[in-house]
Design a protein around this motif. Sequence first.
Motif, PDB file in Angstrom:
ATOM      1  N   PHE A 179       0.843  -1.198   0.000  1.00 24.04           N
ATOM      2  CA  PHE A 179       0.000   0.000   0.000  1.00 24.04           C
ATOM      3  C   PHE A 179       0.882   1.253   0.000  1.00 24.04           C
ATOM      4  O   PHE A 179       1.843   1.352   0.766  1.00 24.04           O
ATOM      5  CB  PHE A 179      -0.906  -0.013   1.233  1.00 24.04           C
ATOM      6  CG  PHE A 179      -1.699   1.247   1.423  1.00 24.04           C
ATOM      7  CD1 PHE A 179      -2.817   1.488   0.656  1.00 24.04           C
ATOM      8  CD2 PHE A 179      -1.321   2.188   2.373  1.00 24.04           C
ATOM      9  CE1 PHE A 179      -3.562   2.650   0.828  1.00 24.04           C
ATOM     10  CE2 PHE A 179      -2.046   3.354   2.558  1.00 24.04           C
ATOM     11  CZ  PHE A 179      -3.176   3.584   1.773  1.00 24.04           C
ATOM     12  N   VAL A 180       0.550   2.203  -0.892  1.00 22.07           N
ATOM     13  CA  VAL A 180       1.330   3.438  -0.993  1.00 22.07           C
ATOM     14  C   VAL A 180       0.387   4.640  -0.869  1.00 22.07           C
ATOM     15  O   VAL A 180      -0.447   4.869  -1.755  1.00 22.07           O
ATOM     16  CB  VAL A 180       2.099   3.529  -2.326  1.00 22.07           C
ATOM     17  CG1 VAL A 180       2.966   4.795  -2.363  1.00 22.07           C
ATOM     18  CG2 VAL A 180       2.967   2.292  -2.538  1.00 22.07           C
ATOM     19  N   PRO A 181       0.476   5.419   0.226  1.00 20.50           N
ATOM     20  CA  PRO A 181      -0.360   6.618   0.341  1.00 20.50           C
ATOM     21  C   PRO A 181       0.103   7.685  -0.653  1.00 20.50           C
ATOM     22  O   PRO A 181       1.224   7.634  -1.165  1.00 20.50           O
ATOM     23  CB  PRO A 181      -0.132   7.072   1.786  1.00 20.50           C
ATOM     24  CG  PRO A 181       1.179   6.478   2.177  1.00 20.50           C
ATOM     25  CD  PRO A 181       1.332   5.209   1.402  1.00 20.50           C
ATOM     26  N   ASN A 182      -0.773   8.650  -0.906  1.00 20.64           N
ATOM     27  CA  ASN A 182      -0.478   9.684  -1.907  1.00 20.64           C
ATOM     28  C   ASN A 182       0.835  10.408  -1.643  1.00 20.64           C
ATOM     29  O   ASN A 182       1.596  10.691  -2.566  1.00 20.64           O
ATOM     30  CB  ASN A 182      -1.621  10.710  -1.961  1.00 20.64           C
ATOM     31  CG  ASN A 182      -2.563  10.419  -3.121  1.00 20.64           C
ATOM     32  OD1 ASN A 182      -2.224   9.634  -4.007  1.00 20.64           O
ATOM     33  ND2 ASN A 182      -3.736  11.029  -3.110  1.00 20.64           N
ATOM     34  N   ASP A 183       1.100  10.720  -0.371  1.00 26.90           N
ATOM     35  CA  ASP A 183       2.296  11.504  -0.069  1.00 26.90           C
ATOM     36  C   ASP A 183       3.585  10.692  -0.181  1.00 26.90           C
ATOM     37  O   ASP A 183       4.687  11.235  -0.057  1.00 26.90           O
ATOM     38  CB  ASP A 183       2.190  12.128   1.327  1.00 26.90           C
ATOM     39  CG  ASP A 183       2.117  11.083   2.425  1.00 26.90           C
ATOM     40  OD1 ASP A 183       1.767   9.921   2.135  1.00 26.90           O
ATOM     41  OD2 ASP A 183       2.419  11.422   3.582  1.00 26.90           O
ATOM     42  N   LYS A 184       3.468   9.371  -0.457  1.00 31.95           N
ATOM     43  CA  LYS A 184       4.648   8.536  -0.652  1.00 31.95           C
ATOM     44  C   LYS A 184       4.764   8.064  -2.105  1.00 31.95           C
ATOM     45  O   LYS A 184       5.567   7.191  -2.423  1.00 31.95           O
ATOM     46  CB  LYS A 184       4.589   7.302   0.267  1.00 31.95           C
ATOM     47  CG  LYS A 184       4.507   7.629   1.759  1.00 31.95           C
ATOM     48  CD  LYS A 184       5.761   8.321   2.269  1.00 31.95           C
ATOM     49  CE  LYS A 184       5.686   8.561   3.778  1.00 31.95           C
ATOM     50  NZ  LYS A 184       6.874   9.308   4.272  1.00 31.95           N
ATOM     51  N   MET A 185       3.929   8.657  -2.985  1.00 34.95           N
ATOM     52  CA  MET A 185       3.898   8.240  -4.386  1.00 34.95           C
ATOM     53  C   MET A 185       4.967   8.954  -5.212  1.00 34.95           C
ATOM     54  O   MET A 185       5.446   8.439  -6.227  1.00 34.95           O
ATOM     55  CB  MET A 185       2.522   8.538  -4.978  1.00 34.95           C
ATOM     56  CG  MET A 185       2.126   7.606  -6.087  1.00 34.95           C
ATOM     57  SD  MET A 185       1.107   6.252  -5.521  1.00 34.95           S
ATOM     58  CE  MET A 185      -0.318   7.067  -4.890  1.00 34.95           C
ATOM     59  N   HIS A 186       5.293  10.196  -4.820  1.00 31.34           N
ATOM     60  CA  HIS A 186       6.329  11.006  -5.476  1.00 31.34           C
ATOM     61  C   HIS A 186       6.131  11.112  -6.990  1.00 31.34           C
ATOM     62  O   HIS A 186       7.075  10.908  -7.778  1.00 31.34           O
ATOM     63  CB  HIS A 186       7.718  10.457  -5.147  1.00 31.34           C
ATOM     64  CG  HIS A 186       7.998  10.390  -3.676  1.00 31.34           C
ATOM     65  ND1 HIS A 186       7.837  11.469  -2.816  1.00 31.34           N
ATOM     66  CD2 HIS A 186       8.414   9.361  -2.877  1.00 31.34           C
ATOM     67  CE1 HIS A 186       8.149  11.111  -1.579  1.00 31.34           C
ATOM     68  NE2 HIS A 186       8.490   9.832  -1.587  1.00 31.34           N
ATOM     69  N   ASP A 187       4.894  11.399  -7.382  1.00 31.75           N
ATOM     70  CA  ASP A 187       4.537  11.690  -8.783  1.00 31.75           C
ATOM     71  C   ASP A 187       4.737  10.513  -9.740  1.00 31.75           C
ATOM     72  O   ASP A 187       4.781  10.701 -10.963  1.00 31.75           O
ATOM     73  CB  ASP A 187       5.327  12.898  -9.310  1.00 31.75           C
ATOM     74  CG  ASP A 187       5.022  14.164  -8.522  1.00 31.75           C
ATOM     75  OD1 ASP A 187       3.847  14.346  -8.137  1.00 31.75           O
ATOM     76  OD2 ASP A 187       5.953  14.965  -8.290  1.00 31.75           O
ATOM     77  N   ALA A 188       4.879   9.307  -9.226  1.00 35.99           N
ATOM     78  CA  ALA A 188       4.973   8.141 -10.110  1.00 35.99           C
ATOM     79  C   ALA A 188       3.641   7.934 -10.825  1.00 35.99           C
ATOM     80  O   ALA A 188       2.575   8.142 -10.247  1.00 35.99           O
ATOM     81  CB  ALA A 188       5.334   6.898  -9.301  1.00 35.99           C
ATOM     82  N   GLU A 189       3.706   7.544 -12.088  1.00 35.62           N
ATOM     83  CA  GLU A 189       2.504   7.395 -12.900  1.00 35.62           C
ATOM     84  C   GLU A 189       1.941   5.981 -12.808  1.00 35.62           C
ATOM     85  O   GLU A 189       2.668   5.008 -12.604  1.00 35.62           O
ATOM     86  CB  GLU A 189       2.818   7.731 -14.367  1.00 35.62           C
ATOM     87  CG  GLU A 189       3.229   9.177 -14.598  1.00 35.62           C
ATOM     88  CD  GLU A 189       2.111  10.157 -14.264  1.00 35.62           C
ATOM     89  OE1 GLU A 189       0.936   9.827 -14.502  1.00 35.62           O
ATOM     90  OE2 GLU A 189       2.421  11.255 -13.739  1.00 35.62           O
ATOM     91  N   ASP A 190       0.631   5.896 -13.002  1.00 34.56           N
ATOM     92  CA  ASP A 190      -0.076   4.614 -12.976  1.00 34.56           C
ATOM     93  C   ASP A 190       0.462   3.677 -14.055  1.00 34.56           C
ATOM     94  O   ASP A 190       0.734   4.080 -15.181  1.00 34.56           O
ATOM     95  CB  ASP A 190      -1.570   4.852 -13.194  1.00 34.56           C
ATOM     96  CG  ASP A 190      -2.362   3.556 -13.154  1.00 34.56           C
ATOM     97  OD1 ASP A 190      -2.259   2.831 -12.152  1.00 34.56           O
ATOM     98  OD2 ASP A 190      -3.068   3.261 -14.148  1.00 34.56           O
TER      99      ASP A 190
END
Length: 740
Positions: A179-190
């Motif tokens: 699970f990755v919350p939004n603030d740990k996504m660092h703009d990675a794309e789907d």
Amino acid sequence: MSRKKKGKKPFQSSPNQDGGLSKKILDIFKSQHEKSFDFKVILDKLKIEDTKTRNKVIRLLGQLTAKGQLKQVDDKKFQFDALEDFHTGIIDMTSRGDAYVIVEDMENDIYISNKNLNHALDGDEVKIYVFKKREHSKSEGEVVSILTRNKTDFVGVLHKQEKFGFVVVSSSKMYTDIFVPNDKMHDAEDGLLVKVRLLQWKDKDDSPKGEITEVLGVPGEHNTEMHAILAGYGLPEQFPSEVEEFANGIDTKIHPSEIKKRRDLRDTLTFTIDPADAKDFDDALSFKKMDNGNFEIGIHIADVAHYVQPGTILDDEAYNRATSIYLVDRVVPMLPEILSNGACSLRPNEEKYTFSALFEVTKDGKVKSEWFGRTVTYSDARFAYEEAQYLIDSEDKHIPAEVSLSKKAYEVQPEILEAVTNLNTLAKTMRKKRMQEGAISFDKVEVKFNLDQDNNPQGVYVKSSKDSNKLIEEFMLLANRKVSEFIGKRKPPKTFVYRCHDEPKDDRLEALNTVISKFGYNINIHNKKNIASALNNLLEDVQGKKEQNLVDTLTIRTMSKAYYSTENIGHYGLAFDYYSHFTSPIRRYPDVMAHRLLQRYLDNEPSASESEYEDKCKHSSEMEKLATNAERDSIKYMQVKYIQEHAETEFKGVISGVTDFGIFIEIIENKCEGMTRLKDISDDHYDFNEEHYAIIGRRTKKMYQLGDEVYVRVKKADLVKRTIDFELLGAVDEVEIENE
């Protein structure tokens, strides 16, 4: 896309009608089984405040004590009452989500169901509790604590939702997404392949929480997948700039002052034999006839330790890497190029600093004397294995253009031809003697690819060892063994780095015997002295038969894994009492350590720290394992890539594995392995027969058995998962009759 619900489930209700309270209490005691607790601590840990449940806990503590699951250590405190049933081991996950724990002091691995993993992942060091074994059942247990995480970085595909994302990890041994919350996504794309770091995994959460640390690229793209293979094992690709700068600043010139400190062998006939595509040449052979009719044979190894000094950032980087990594389309070297392909590469017509082992050898292959030390050498020629093989087969000094590395015909010096043919004769004599003394004859078979300029596989072929390969192998074995004996037999004992290989375990030999008995073979596993010769006879008996590849593979799997250690136990597979790695310091750090230690003892210095070198040995063994897995993954990826382009082709294969959900089939001509699921075989409903390693049709009674040859067609090839699904066309005899 909704998030998948995987991983640990909440506590289930107990069949004892106590709402699972007994299990919760026992879990507290199991997780800290060395400690004792009074009922107040238990109430606090369970967050129980109401009087009714409080009284139930008190009653259950008494009941669990009466059953022998707890013991009362004083008036108020209790402790878990089965300390002998706790063990420490390593998790080995299966692709189905359950696992086995490998415990050193136990004969059999311990089965752990998914519900009892308690967040443990593949490779983790864990403490387990082993359940009381029922008669005829396998040993089973549960994880009570995770001692050390094997890894925290994983590679997978990101699936984004509106407020969160989750990464589906590529490895089949990972049973949960991250699970990755939004603030740990660092703009990675789907949909991109990413590297994600596991941050925490709370007891109540189905999945661990993670943070994306790197975007690798689009799944299925060649460079993305190669990079992902390395990233998945935490292996490096580029050297840090400061390491490159340090290496580029090293003085790589040959100096007269340094030559004076070494034995000068520049006038001795010396040459290298390596793969045609090799860029680093870390070993060379020299050959000289002696007046007494014997031969002086030199094994000369690049003196990497001269350039890679302890305490430097270059040495730290080499140690951390511990090995070069050979993917299908690239090499990730242990050392920067200026050393691996330059100063430490024994290129033709260049003087080099070397570390040498010189032997006086009789015509019948007996070693009369030996010398070890630092040298300077000059390589007179470089040969590919194919060129050396031509010299051996033809005894003709004229190399034709079709064999030549340069694609131009040329003539070899008569003394080099004489050296190669003499060395080949000696190597055969030495190899025969090794086999008679109990060495096991595994002829290496390598899967190779013809790649175009874009690294797309145009062909897959299998490469076997020939006399030229075995020539080099035999003299490298000689140097490795003699260096190891030279140190290992010293009194008092000296710390050294050994390459160890234990004898196969009885249960693995029994499993091998069970399989080969289906083909009419048998080995006497009760006669320990003759197991090696029995295995050699087996490998010889299956030569050229349909079951050869299967038996070869199973026999190799029977063997224990080789490893590095300061504690010498010998090398079972080679039948050597002493063995070390000395001959490849460009690509293996243990060889660098062996060079340093050998020189230390030649200089009569005291023994090195055993504990320090044992730690280095363990690290080197672990890094070797990771590199081997990465190399296998790159081969599998390239096989899948190749097979994608042959979807309509019929292939002949051999059944290499049988399970209750499908059969594995390996294509004979290119070693590509895939699966046919039982549910996809349309002519009947097939059941798994464990006793015969087969599947059997309910209606037709048709049997497909381990080792059978079949025809298949590619149904699906998945580059990201690196899997191949086959459509089973039928047994070879059936299909060929139908096609007549």
